[in-house]
Design a protein around this motif. Structure first.
Motif, PDB file in Angstrom:
ATOM      1  N   LEU A  62       0.827  -1.213   0.000  1.00  6.91           N
ATOM      2  CA  LEU A  62       0.000   0.000   0.000  1.00  6.91           C
ATOM      3  C   LEU A  62       0.861   1.262   0.000  1.00  6.91           C
ATOM      4  CD1 LEU A  62      -3.000  -0.863   2.371  1.00  6.91           C
ATOM      5  CD2 LEU A  62      -2.766  -1.223  -0.099  1.00  6.91           C
ATOM      6  N   VAL A  63       1.976   1.218   0.706  1.00  7.18           N
ATOM      7  CA  VAL A  63       2.899   2.368   0.678  1.00  7.18           C
ATOM      8  C   VAL A  63       3.367   2.605  -0.751  1.00  7.18           C
ATOM      9  CG1 VAL A  63       5.193   3.168   1.390  1.00  7.18           C
ATOM     10  CG2 VAL A  63       3.651   2.145   3.075  1.00  7.18           C
ATOM     11  N   ARG A  64       3.709   1.523  -1.417  1.00  6.20           N
ATOM     12  CA  ARG A  64       4.160   1.623  -2.807  1.00  6.20           C
ATOM     13  C   ARG A  64       3.046   2.206  -3.685  1.00  6.20           C
ATOM     14  NH1 ARG A  64       3.735  -0.584  -7.373  1.00  6.20           N
ATOM     15  NH2 ARG A  64       2.228  -2.164  -6.709  1.00  6.20           N
ATOM     16  N   ARG A  65       1.821   1.741  -3.474  1.00  7.43           N
ATOM     17  CA  ARG A  65       0.697   2.238  -4.274  1.00  7.43           C
ATOM     18  C   ARG A  65       0.436   3.721  -4.015  1.00  7.43           C
ATOM     19  NH1 ARG A  65      -3.886  -2.602  -3.957  1.00  7.43           N
ATOM     20  NH2 ARG A  65      -2.566  -4.253  -4.852  1.00  7.43           N
ATOM     21  N   CYS A  66       0.794   4.182  -2.826  1.00  6.07           N
ATOM     22  CA  CYS A  66       0.632   5.613  -2.508  1.00  6.07           C
ATOM     23  C   CYS A  66       1.767   6.444  -3.098  1.00  6.07           C
ATOM     24  CB  CYS A  66       0.562   5.819  -0.999  1.00  6.07           C
ATOM     25  SG  CYS A  66      -0.968   5.220  -0.247  1.00  6.07           S
ATOM     26  N   GLY A  67       2.691   5.783  -3.770  1.00  7.69           N
ATOM     27  CA  GLY A  67       3.769   6.509  -4.430  1.00  7.69           C
ATOM     28  C   GLY A  67       4.928   6.862  -3.520  1.00  7.69           C
TER      29      GLY A  67
END
Ligand SMILES: [Mg+2]
Length: 227
Positions: free
Chosen positions: A67-72
């Motif tokens: 999710l951190v990755r998906r948040c950029g």
């Protein structure tokens, strides 16, 4: 057919309802260590629920990393660990039971009927389950993230019935209606009751069947009158 087992939903049924502002607060608590705006993080949590509920993103740490990755954002392992710890603390606050839950479950079992829990949940509940007092109060549990299926998937209802040694037609199902569980349980042959407690209207649940026209109880204790 007489009732020979009782199956309860977990969130908003055995536990009190969770209003939207509580989810906001929880999102803020795990967003803070990550340095991600709370609205962004809350949206990432909400959008990913269908995946998290079937365990598609792994355990809590793996899920938050994704999710951190998906948040950029780049993943900082210390921040990730702090966010996971904050999330577990927040989630454990949601695992506290309604006032009449223990008494009701204990009484059902005292009458010789097995009790089950069927929950659409993410890794937090699965990773906590064995440490919860509730685990000692039930005879079977099915958690969506461990099975890889969400309500109203009929396999879930068949599975919890089997784990209680019952056929679905003998099971009473009680839930607040999240995930269209009442229709799902009924379709599988269970007798479904909505728990429409005093706090029902304020619950923020995924895919709740607000149009349920079947029977309802107003408290967990009322379930005893159905047996
Ligand atoms: Mg629920």
């Amino acid at each position: 057919m007489p009732v020979s087992a009782v199956v309860f939903d977990f969130f908003g049924t055995l536990t009190p309802s969770t209003p939207s502002h509580v989810w906001d607060d929880h999102a803020a608590r795990s967003a803070a260590p990550l340095g991600i705006p709370v609205e962004t993080w809350r949206a990432a949590l909400d959008v990913s629920f269908p995946e998290r509920a079937i365990g598609a993103l792994g355990g809590l740490t793996e899920t938050f990393r994704e999710l951190v990755r998906r948040c950029g954002h780049d993943v900082d392992e210390a921040a990730l660990a702090a966010a996971c710890a904050a999330r577990m603390t927040a989630q454990r606050e949601l695992f506290l039971l309604r006032d009449d839950a223990v008494k009701t479950l204990t009484e059902i079992r005292a009458r010789g009927l097995p009790v089950g829990v069927l929950s659409d949940c993410s890794a937090e509940l699965a990773e906590s389950w064995l440490s919860l007092p509730l685990a000692e109060l039930v005879d079977g549990v099915v958690l969506s993230c461990e099975v890889g299926r969400r309500k109203p998937d009929p396999e879930l209802f068949a599975l919890i019935a089997a784990r209680l040694g019952a056929v679905p037609q003998e099971c009473l199902y009680v839930g607040d209606g999240g995930g269209h569980e009442l229709t799902g349980a009924s379709s599988c042959g269970m007798t479904a009751y909505m728990l429409r407690a005093h706090d029902w209207a304020g619950n923020d649940a995924h895919s709740r069947e607000t149009d349920w026209s079947g029977p309802a109880v107003r408290s967990l204790s009322e379930v005893l009158d159905l047996l």
